[in-house]
Motif scaffolding. Sequence first.
Motif, PDB file in Angstrom:
ATOM      1  N   ARG A 107      48.231  32.868  34.159  1.00  0.00           N
ATOM      2  CA  ARG A 107      47.954  32.774  35.696  1.00  0.00           C
ATOM      3  C   ARG A 107      48.510  34.019  36.188  1.00  0.00           C
ATOM      4  N   ALA A 127      46.442  36.934  35.631  1.00  0.00           N
ATOM      5  CA  ALA A 127      45.153  36.949  36.089  1.00  0.00           C
ATOM      6  C   ALA A 127      45.016  36.970  37.649  1.00  0.00           C
ATOM      7  N   LYS A 128      46.035  36.578  38.158  1.00  0.00           N
ATOM      8  CA  LYS A 128      46.268  36.803  39.622  1.00  0.00           C
ATOM      9  C   LYS A 128      46.809  38.126  40.164  1.00  0.00           C
ATOM     10  N   HIS A 129      47.619  38.658  39.359  1.00  0.00           N
ATOM     11  CA  HIS A 129      48.072  40.052  39.958  1.00  0.00           C
ATOM     12  C   HIS A 129      48.201  41.170  39.228  1.00  0.00           C
TER      13      HIS A 129
END
Length: 153
Positions: free
Chosen positions: A34, A37-39
Amino acid sequence: KGRRGKALFDVSFSGIKTAVRYWLADFSDAERERVVAKHLPDICASFQATVAGVLAEKSRRALALGEVTAFAVAGGVAANQTLRLALEDVTDLPFAAPPLALCTDNAAMIAFAGLLAFEGGRVDGMDLSARPRWPLDTKATPMIGSGKKGAKA
């Protein structure tokens, strides 16, 4: 000598790579997915900005040492726009960087040198030992450098 007794112009990015690796290792597998994927764009941009900043500062220090008439960047790294912009701002000297189409990796130059040798009739067997810094002209006097391992060729 600079901080911690290191030479002012030595460059190593192993510390920042390791820091990112250990930071990501603190997350569970699911959390890491996560976070990445986000950062990922932010992580990559931060890494790139840090590297460009370090190289710009080292270049600034080197240029301050003597009479220099121009400043250039070349090779595959010259294709990095963030680095090019950071280096352009290092000095008021004329700055040169090749067009992006000519910012190739050394592999292309090595392959071309191999092609010329092959076309010239040179063929080596599979027992050939790999050697870093292999001279293109085997009859030329070896270059002597200040590297930690002595001669560069």
